[in-house]
Motif scaffolding. Structure first.
Motif, PDB file in Angstrom:
ATOM      1  N   GLU A 109     -14.439   1.556   0.188  1.00 32.81           N
ATOM      2  CA  GLU A 109     -13.128   1.004  -0.147  1.00 32.81           C
ATOM      3  C   GLU A 109     -13.049  -0.419   0.364  1.00 32.81           C
ATOM      4  O   GLU A 109     -13.429  -0.709   1.502  1.00 32.81           O
ATOM      5  CB  GLU A 109     -12.010   1.813   0.505  1.00 32.81           C
ATOM      6  CG  GLU A 109     -11.680   3.105  -0.181  1.00 32.81           C
ATOM      7  CD  GLU A 109     -10.432   3.751   0.396  1.00 32.81           C
ATOM      8  OE1 GLU A 109     -10.070   4.832  -0.056  1.00 32.81           O
ATOM      9  OE2 GLU A 109      -9.828   3.147   1.304  1.00 32.81           O
ATOM     10  N   ALA A 110     -12.557  -1.312  -0.495  1.00 33.69           N
ATOM     11  CA  ALA A 110     -12.265  -2.690  -0.093  1.00 33.69           C
ATOM     12  C   ALA A 110     -10.831  -2.966  -0.523  1.00 33.69           C
ATOM     13  O   ALA A 110     -10.521  -2.956  -1.716  1.00 33.69           O
ATOM     14  CB  ALA A 110     -13.230  -3.667  -0.766  1.00 33.69           C
ATOM     15  N   ARG A 111      -9.942  -3.185   0.440  1.00 32.74           N
ATOM     16  CA  ARG A 111      -8.513  -3.304   0.139  1.00 32.74           C
ATOM     17  C   ARG A 111      -7.948  -4.638   0.610  1.00 32.74           C
ATOM     18  O   ARG A 111      -8.350  -5.171   1.653  1.00 32.74           O
ATOM     19  CB  ARG A 111      -7.729  -2.158   0.781  1.00 32.74           C
ATOM     20  CG  ARG A 111      -8.080  -0.786   0.191  1.00 32.74           C
ATOM     21  CD  ARG A 111      -7.158   0.291   0.718  1.00 32.74           C
ATOM     22  NE  ARG A 111      -7.486   1.603   0.157  1.00 32.74           N
ATOM     23  CZ  ARG A 111      -6.991   2.068  -0.983  1.00 32.74           C
ATOM     24  NH1 ARG A 111      -6.128   1.328  -1.677  1.00 32.74           N
ATOM     25  NH2 ARG A 111      -7.338   3.267  -1.428  1.00 32.74           N
ATOM     26  N   ASP A 112      -7.026  -5.154  -0.185  1.00 30.52           N
ATOM     27  CA  ASP A 112      -6.294  -6.375   0.150  1.00 30.52           C
ATOM     28  C   ASP A 112      -5.277  -6.055   1.241  1.00 30.52           C
ATOM     29  O   ASP A 112      -4.410  -5.199   1.054  1.00 30.52           O
ATOM     30  CB  ASP A 112      -5.595  -6.901  -1.107  1.00 30.52           C
ATOM     31  CG  ASP A 112      -4.790  -8.170  -0.844  1.00 30.52           C
ATOM     32  OD1 ASP A 112      -4.918  -8.731   0.260  1.00 30.52           O
ATOM     33  OD2 ASP A 112      -4.027  -8.576  -1.736  1.00 30.52           O
ATOM     34  N   ARG A 113      -5.361  -6.751   2.377  1.00 35.26           N
ATOM     35  CA  ARG A 113      -4.452  -6.485   3.494  1.00 35.26           C
ATOM     36  C   ARG A 113      -3.417  -7.586   3.667  1.00 35.26           C
ATOM     37  O   ARG A 113      -2.797  -7.713   4.727  1.00 35.26           O
ATOM     38  CB  ARG A 113      -5.254  -6.315   4.780  1.00 35.26           C
ATOM     39  CG  ARG A 113      -6.269  -5.180   4.739  1.00 35.26           C
ATOM     40  CD  ARG A 113      -5.601  -3.845   4.471  1.00 35.26           C
ATOM     41  NE  ARG A 113      -4.700  -3.478   5.538  1.00 35.26           N
ATOM     42  CZ  ARG A 113      -3.822  -2.477   5.489  1.00 35.26           C
ATOM     43  NH1 ARG A 113      -3.714  -1.767   4.377  1.00 35.26           N
ATOM     44  NH2 ARG A 113      -3.053  -2.202   6.523  1.00 35.26           N
ATOM     45  N   ASN A 114      -3.180  -8.386   2.632  1.00 33.16           N
ATOM     46  CA  ASN A 114      -2.157  -9.428   2.690  1.00 33.16           C
ATOM     47  C   ASN A 114      -0.816  -8.853   2.246  1.00 33.16           C
ATOM     48  O   ASN A 114      -0.631  -8.510   1.077  1.00 33.16           O
ATOM     49  CB  ASN A 114      -2.532 -10.599   1.770  1.00 33.16           C
ATOM     50  CG  ASN A 114      -3.745 -11.337   2.262  1.00 33.16           C
ATOM     51  OD1 ASN A 114      -3.803 -11.726   3.413  1.00 33.16           O
ATOM     52  ND2 ASN A 114      -4.737 -11.504   1.401  1.00 33.16           N
ATOM     53  N   ARG A 115       0.129  -8.758   3.157  1.00 33.47           N
ATOM     54  CA  ARG A 115       1.449  -8.258   2.802  1.00 33.47           C
ATOM     55  C   ARG A 115       2.256  -9.288   2.018  1.00 33.47           C
ATOM     56  O   ARG A 115       3.091  -8.926   1.184  1.00 33.47           O
ATOM     57  CB  ARG A 115       2.230  -7.869   4.061  1.00 33.47           C
ATOM     58  CG  ARG A 115       1.645  -6.674   4.798  1.00 33.47           C
ATOM     59  CD  ARG A 115       2.455  -6.349   6.033  1.00 33.47           C
ATOM     60  NE  ARG A 115       1.943  -5.190   6.732  1.00 33.47           N
ATOM     61  CZ  ARG A 115       2.280  -3.928   6.475  1.00 33.47           C
ATOM     62  NH1 ARG A 115       3.151  -3.675   5.503  1.00 33.47           N
ATOM     63  NH2 ARG A 115       1.766  -2.937   7.161  1.00 33.47           N
ATOM     64  N   LEU A 116       2.000 -10.574   2.297  1.00 29.60           N
ATOM     65  CA  LEU A 116       2.776 -11.633   1.677  1.00 29.60           C
ATOM     66  C   LEU A 116       1.874 -12.572   0.888  1.00 29.60           C
ATOM     67  O   LEU A 116       0.720 -12.802   1.255  1.00 29.60           O
ATOM     68  CB  LEU A 116       3.550 -12.431   2.735  1.00 29.60           C
ATOM     69  CG  LEU A 116       4.507 -11.647   3.624  1.00 29.60           C
ATOM     70  CD1 LEU A 116       5.114 -12.561   4.675  1.00 29.60           C
ATOM     71  CD2 LEU A 116       5.599 -10.979   2.798  1.00 29.60           C
ATOM     72  N   LYS A 117       2.404 -13.135  -0.195  1.00 32.55           N
ATOM     73  CA  LYS A 117       1.695 -14.163  -0.950  1.00 32.55           C
ATOM     74  C   LYS A 117       1.853 -15.515  -0.253  1.00 32.55           C
ATOM     75  O   LYS A 117       2.553 -15.626   0.751  1.00 32.55           O
ATOM     76  CB  LYS A 117       2.257 -14.227  -2.380  1.00 32.55           C
ATOM     77  CG  LYS A 117       2.051 -12.947  -3.179  1.00 32.55           C
ATOM     78  CD  LYS A 117       2.410 -13.126  -4.640  1.00 32.55           C
ATOM     79  CE  LYS A 117       3.901 -13.391  -4.826  1.00 32.55           C
ATOM     80  NZ  LYS A 117       4.282 -13.455  -6.266  1.00 32.55           N
ATOM     81  N   LYS A 118       1.209 -16.540  -0.787  1.00 27.00           N
ATOM     82  CA  LYS A 118       1.246 -17.860  -0.159  1.00 27.00           C
ATOM     83  C   LYS A 118       2.649 -18.436  -0.123  1.00 27.00           C
ATOM     84  O   LYS A 118       2.981 -19.240   0.744  1.00 27.00           O
ATOM     85  CB  LYS A 118       0.305 -18.812  -0.896  1.00 27.00           C
ATOM     86  CG  LYS A 118      -1.168 -18.438  -0.763  1.00 27.00           C
ATOM     87  CD  LYS A 118      -2.063 -19.412  -1.504  1.00 27.00           C
ATOM     88  CE  LYS A 118      -3.522 -19.022  -1.352  1.00 27.00           C
ATOM     89  NZ  LYS A 118      -4.430 -19.942  -2.088  1.00 27.00           N
ATOM     90  N   ASP A 119       3.510 -18.023  -1.085  1.00 28.70           N
ATOM     91  CA  ASP A 119       4.880 -18.533  -1.101  1.00 28.70           C
ATOM     92  C   ASP A 119       5.826 -17.709  -0.231  1.00 28.70           C
ATOM     93  O   ASP A 119       7.046 -17.931  -0.240  1.00 28.70           O
ATOM     94  CB  ASP A 119       5.408 -18.579  -2.543  1.00 28.70           C
ATOM     95  CG  ASP A 119       5.382 -17.209  -3.225  1.00 28.70           C
ATOM     96  OD1 ASP A 119       5.078 -16.208  -2.545  1.00 28.70           O
ATOM     97  OD2 ASP A 119       5.657 -17.155  -4.436  1.00 28.70           O
ATOM     98  N   GLY A 120       5.309 -16.726   0.510  1.00 28.54           N
ATOM     99  CA  GLY A 120       6.127 -15.924   1.411  1.00 28.54           C
ATOM    100  C   GLY A 120       6.720 -14.684   0.791  1.00 28.54           C
ATOM    101  O   GLY A 120       7.336 -13.866   1.492  1.00 28.54           O
ATOM    102  N   LYS A 121       6.547 -14.485  -0.503  1.00 27.94           N
ATOM    103  CA  LYS A 121       7.088 -13.309  -1.175  1.00 27.94           C
ATOM    104  C   LYS A 121       6.143 -12.120  -0.994  1.00 27.94           C
ATOM    105  O   LYS A 121       4.943 -12.292  -0.804  1.00 27.94           O
ATOM    106  CB  LYS A 121       7.298 -13.596  -2.657  1.00 27.94           C
ATOM    107  CG  LYS A 121       8.336 -14.678  -2.934  1.00 27.94           C
ATOM    108  CD  LYS A 121       8.488 -14.906  -4.439  1.00 27.94           C
ATOM    109  CE  LYS A 121       9.529 -15.990  -4.705  1.00 27.94           C
ATOM    110  NZ  LYS A 121       9.694 -16.246  -6.167  1.00 27.94           N
ATOM    111  N   PRO A 122       6.682 -10.890  -1.072  1.00 32.13           N
ATOM    112  CA  PRO A 122       5.821  -9.704  -0.927  1.00 32.13           C
ATOM    113  C   PRO A 122       4.726  -9.684  -1.998  1.00 32.13           C
ATOM    114  O   PRO A 122       4.955 -10.039  -3.151  1.00 32.13           O
ATOM    115  CB  PRO A 122       6.793  -8.539  -1.105  1.00 32.13           C
ATOM    116  CG  PRO A 122       8.125  -9.101  -0.748  1.00 32.13           C
ATOM    117  CD  PRO A 122       8.108 -10.535  -1.190  1.00 32.13           C
ATOM    118  N   SER A 123       3.547  -9.278  -1.598  1.00 31.93           N
ATOM    119  CA  SER A 123       2.412  -9.244  -2.521  1.00 31.93           C
ATOM    120  C   SER A 123       2.333  -7.880  -3.192  1.00 31.93           C
ATOM    121  O   SER A 123       2.330  -6.840  -2.525  1.00 31.93           O
ATOM    122  CB  SER A 123       1.111  -9.515  -1.772  1.00 31.93           C
ATOM    123  OG  SER A 123      -0.008  -9.322  -2.606  1.00 31.93           O
ATOM    124  N   VAL A 124       2.278  -7.888  -4.529  1.00 25.61           N
ATOM    125  CA  VAL A 124       2.202  -6.642  -5.275  1.00 25.61           C
ATOM    126  C   VAL A 124       0.824  -6.002  -5.142  1.00 25.61           C
ATOM    127  O   VAL A 124       0.648  -4.813  -5.415  1.00 25.61           O
ATOM    128  CB  VAL A 124       2.540  -6.901  -6.765  1.00 25.61           C
ATOM    129  CG1 VAL A 124       1.404  -7.670  -7.441  1.00 25.61           C
ATOM    130  CG2 VAL A 124       2.805  -5.599  -7.501  1.00 25.61           C
TER     131      VAL A 124
END
Length: 785
Positions: A655-670
């Motif tokens: 498993e390789a998972r994206d651990r970024n909760r927020l995008k670069k603009d500060g909004k929640p990452s889908v």
């Protein structure tokens, strides 16, 4: 706490005096009747799992229990020697083998192969014996693709670009070497897809943690190709012909002069294919029905030609050197481009041409200046050149028809004849010192300097530039061996220095070249350790950890001149890699052996570099994902019965998972906690091989093998995007292949027939690009020594 620290220091930093009192060392030379040393001869104790191989100088050293022991020494093409020896203390015993074949009935010998001994080292790795597969028609890509934890993902047929996934890490996170030297010394034209298999002895595949002596800024692992080093004259030539107008020819030879120590090694490799296989269920416009319909068509613009010529000349076993070689090589690739990075983008005129010249020198000396000091060094320079021609203002369909447009095929801009000159200089120095049999230290330095001169003879708006990437990687490792090699440890430090000089500033809104400094120097540190403990022959345990850094490659940072845009803002990625595993050999009954291995891994990655696809253009650009976590488990079972049957099966889950909760603009990452797309996460391989000797004649052999590969479905794009019913998915795939080889006259003549994709299934790979359907290949190999 102080007691614990003292214990650790005493355990790891000082020699251990505890030794098994009933073990002695038997060593010596194995030679032929002309007193020439024999490499890779097997020395084993009858009815035991104790054994070893001779090195390149014909020397062996074997630890055995004291007492009366029956030694069996064998090598293909020579009569085996069986001798009973009573050993009470360390003993020197030499053996002489005569040419010929003698079958020893009712003798069970379980000496460990060279690749098996490598697997049982400190590092989590696979070791693949390629020399035994030289008769098959498989390429290096095919051979590596069968091992656990590893998946080769090609973009088409012979010569297509490919991406290698290793324990969840893929693409450029994995580094490639040939005899500890970066493979790109031969030019970017030479890869696992077209490297001559006949020249290779075995392959070392390091997972996660990479030895410091390779000098690699790798994140996911490394592949080290080890070539043959036999000290005898031989000629190894082969020719293959198969489906889709595919032809492959290789020649590898050696002339060795024992009196002078001079060695001459010519190598030639040639590959060609039209790659005109059918792609199934592609969309074509039907004028009568006034709609797109699904149909099967042949690829019509995918010719591939590659050539490699190399000559090595050197001397060995001199007072001033153990080995000194000068080599020169030339590699060439001409490739028609059929698609972009996705199958809906069709090309009909675009082409890429590549040429590379290389000159190199390497030197090796044992007991350099003082006893126990080994030094090896190499210097290499490569003139690497590529041209991408994209001059047609056309839009092609899959049936070969087109309509005239106002844009080129690849980038949708003006006509281009884009030239890239990428000179590469590599300097490597390795110093190893053995304090004694239990302790050694190694220092390695690797310089890699890439130029990147670009110009275009048609695009007047293109601004020429000359960029430079230089990497200095230094590694220091300390190795320990305790309790007669039952416990082995290694500790290492690495230093990565990256120097970048950028001149290009075109397409700044895409490449981020406008506001970045033109000259930068970065310094990063890495470190790690590994340990292995031998409890019993049936159970051994090992673990390793590394904090590592990977510097962007020229392709990622500067693009490839056709389908990959530059991203000058790309940052190095770093990772903490953990590996742990257990393995062992079991004797189920006389002649029945079972090997097992199980590994787990975890990767915590910062600034993960991955490719971002443009669906409209079919082009890519590499970008950073600030945080990615990877974890997985893999296992392998290998059962052998005498020399007749071998069954191997392996399975990998990762498993390789994206651990970024927020995008670069500060909004929640889908995409938070989504699996990284376009990456298999569950796959397995099963291979059955049957070998029968003396079938039609006394010295012939028949080998039949069957391969089954399974890949579970996975998402093509982020699973967080779009509605469930509209998500792009690469479906589950089942692939079957079979190979039949007949060898006679002591393996001098060999004929192989191979069928891939037996059921003619529709199989996919990188970005859902279709791979060839059912294909056949026939190979003839001549080996004279």
């Amino acid at each position: 706490m102080r007691s614990l620290v003292r214990f650790v220091l005493l355990f790891f930093l000082f020699p251990c005096s505890l030794t098994a009192q009933n073990m002695v060392v038997v060593s010596g030379m194995v030679t032929d009747q002309h007193n020439d040393p024999l490499a890779t001869a097997v020395i084993a104790i009858e009815n035991s799992a104790i054994g070893t191989y001779t090195n390149d100088e014909g020397y062996y050293s074997l630890k055995v229990p004291a007492g009366a022991r029956t030694f069996i020494v064998s090598l293909m093409g020579y009569d085996a020697v069986k001798r009973e020896i009573t050993v009470r203390k360390n003993t020197i015993c030499n053996f002489t083998l005569k040419e010929g074949v003698v079958n020893l009935e009712a003798v069970s010998v379980y000496g460990k192969s060279k690749t098996q001994k490598l697997r049982e080292g400190v590092y989590t790795m696979n070791a693949v014996d390629v020399k035994s597969l030289a008769n098959t028609a498989a390429s290096l890509n095919d051979i590596i693709n069968r091992t656990s934890g590893l998946k080769i993902r090609t973009e088409g047929g012979l010569g297509a670009d490919f991406e290698l996934s290793l324990n969840g890490m893929s693409g450029n996170s994995v580094r490639y070497f040939i005899d500890d030297i970066p493979l790109n010394t031969k030019g970017n034209e030479v890869s696992l897809a077209n490297f001559p298999v006949n020249t290779i002895d075995h392959i070392e595949i390091y997972k996660g943690v990479v030895p410091a002596h390779l000098g690699a800024d790798a994140l996911g692992g490394a592949i080290n190709i080890i070539t043959k080093k036999e000290k005898k004259n031989f000629l190894d030539a082969s020719f293959s012909a198969g489906s889709f107008n595919t032809y492959v020819a290789d020649l590898n030879a050696q002339v060795y002069f024992p009196k002078t120590g001079v060695v001459l090694k010519p190598t030639l490799g040639f590959s060609y294919s039209k790659n005109n296989y059918k792609v199934k269920d592609v969309e074509l416009w039907d004028e009568e029905q006034k709609k797109y319909i699904l149909t099967d068509v042949k690829r019509f613009h995918d010719d591939y030609l590659s050539a490699l010529a190399q000559i090595e000349v050197g001397v060995e076993n001199k007072k001033w050197t153990d080995a000194f070689y000068l080599s020169g090589s030339y590699a060439k690739v001409n490739k028609e481009l059929q698609t972009g990075s996705i199958q809906s983008i069709v090309y009909g005129m675009a082409e890429r041409q590549q040429d590379a010249w290389n000159l190199s020198a390497r030197y090796r000396k044992n007991d350099f200046l003082i006893k126990g000091m080994q030094v090896s060094a190499m210097l290499s320079h490569t003139w690497d050149y590529s041209l991408t021609a994209d001059t047609a203002y056309r839009k092609y369909n899959w049936d070969g028809t087109y309509f005239v447009t106002s844009r080129n095929e690849i980038t949708g801009r003006g006509k281009q004849m884009r030239h890239y000159k990428r000179p590469l200089t590599i300097v490597r120095a390795n110093l190893n010192y053995d304090f004694n049999k239990e302790h050694s230290i190694n220092f390695n330095y690797l310089l890699t300097r890439n130029g990147n001169r670009r110009y275009d003879e048609l695009d007047a708006e293109f601004e020429p530039s000359n960029d430079v990437l230089a990497k200095h990687v230094m590694g220091l490792s300390y190795n320990q061996s305790f309790f007669k090699e039952r416990l082995v440890n290694t500790f290492f430090l690495k230093d990565y220095v990256n120097q970048v000089k950028i001149e290009q500033n075109d397409l700044y809104w895409i490449t981020n070249s406008k506001d970045l400094p033109k000259n930068t120097t970065n310094n990063n540190f890495g470190y790690g350790l590994g340990t292995r403990y031998h409890f019993f022959e049936s159970f051994e345990w090992k673990a390793s950890y590394e904090h590592t850094v990977r510097l962007p490659l020229a392709r990622e940072l500067l693009g490839n001149g056709s389908t990959v845009y530059a991203n000058l803002a790309l940052q190095p990625e770093s990772s903490d890699n953990f590996n742990a595993g257990a393995f062992g050999n079991l004797t189920l009954a006389p002649d029945h052996r079972l090997y097992y291995e199980a590994n787990v891994f975890y990767r915590k990655i910062q600034n993960y570099i991955h490719a971002v696809l443009s669906q409209e253009e079919g082009t890519m650009q590499y970008d950073n994902v600030s945080s990615v976590n990877m974890k997985g488990v893999e296992g392998e079972l290998r059962y052998t019965y005498d020399d007749f049957l071998q069954l191997t099966t392996n399975c990998s889950y990762q498993e390789a998972r994206d651990r970024n909760r927020l995008k670069k603009d500060g909004k929640p990452s889908v995409t938070y906690n989504n699996k990284i797309p376009n990456r298999p996460w569950l796959y397995s391989n099963t291979e059955l091989t049957l070998t029968r000797k003396s079938v039609f004649a006394k010295k012939d052999k028949v080998r039949l093998s069957y391969l089954y590969q399974y890949i579970h479905w996975f998402y093509l794009t982020w699973e967080g995007y779009g509605a469930l019913q509209s998500k792009s998915v690469i479906p589950t795939q089942h692939m079957h292949a079979a190979t039949l080889t007949y060898s006679w006259n002591k393996d001098r003549y060999n004929v192989t027939v191979e069928c891939n994709n037996l059921l003619d299934s529709k199989v996919f790979d990188n970005y859902m690009l279709q791979k060839p359907g059912r294909s056949f290949l026939c190979k003839f190999r001549l080996f004279i020594h």
